[in-house]
Design an enzyme around this catalytic site. Structure first.
Site, PDB file in Angstrom:
ATOM      1  N   ASP A   1       0.855  -1.188   0.000  1.00  0.00           N
ATOM      2  CA  ASP A   1       0.000   0.000   0.000  1.00  0.00           C
ATOM      3  C   ASP A   1       0.885   1.230   0.000  1.00  0.00           C
ATOM      4  O   ASP A   1       1.986   1.213   0.567  1.00  0.00           O
ATOM      5  CB  ASP A   1      -0.912   0.018   1.236  1.00  0.00           C
TER       6      ASP A   1
ATOM      7  N   ASP B   1      -6.849  -1.436  -4.806  1.00  0.00           N
ATOM      8  CA  ASP B   1      -7.937  -1.102  -3.881  1.00  0.00           C
ATOM      9  C   ASP B   1      -8.855  -0.051  -4.489  1.00  0.00           C
ATOM     10  O   ASP B   1     -10.079  -0.116  -4.341  1.00  0.00           O
ATOM     11  CB  ASP B   1      -7.383  -0.573  -2.559  1.00  0.00           C
TER      12      ASP B   1
END
Length: 158
Positions: free
Chosen positions: A115, A133
């Protein structure tokens, strides 16, 4: 018609993996760079699911979330085959498929998902996320929008 949706999913996967490779090669784990007052680039590793759900489950979550992604991806491909002509529905599924497979690649290769996008306001931080995402979130939004459009026309979803 199915091929164009699978190509879109493949594009999402490529962009997701390239962005994760770039951030991983330019940042060390935990390093953060402020881009705007409300946005940072940061290298984070998420062994859980969305919002770090089950992040500390001892390792079983890697295989659980991998299995879920594989089964969901298979189901999505079947739905795309059946509904390829339904543009909004197929677009939504393609985004979700690309995002799910992008994160699955990380999970299988590293045991965590990379991330790097971090938004915040003062001391309030939204959990870091990535392009996969974002694609999943946009796809989910489009699925909801599609369900409302179908209800407006009196037809059932499915």
């Amino acid at each position: 018609m199915l091929n164009r949706w699978l190509w879109l999913s493949a594009l999402i996967i490529v962009l997701d993996q390239l962005s994760k490779a770039w951030i991983s090669s330019h940042f060390v784990y935990g390093e953060s760079l402020t881009i705007l007052g409300v946005f940072n680039l940061v290298l984070a590793h998420n062994t859980g699911a969305a919002f770090s759900f089950l992040n500390d489950a001892g390792g079983m979550q890697r295989w659980l979330f991998s299995a879920i992604a594989i089964v969901a991806s298979g189901w999505i491909v079947l739905l795309l085959r059946k509904h390829a002509a339904q543009t909004l529905f197929a677009l939504a599924l393609s985004l979700i498929l690309g995002g799910a497979l992008g994160n699955l690649i990380d999970r299988l290769a590293f045991g965590y998902v990379v991330d790097f996008l971090l938004f915040h306001w003062d001391e309030h931080y939204f959990p870091a996320f990535n392009l996969a995402d974002s694609a999943i979130t946009c796809g989910a939004f489009l699925l909801i929008l599609d369900s409302f459009k179908k209800n407006e026309h009196g037809s059932a979803a499915g």
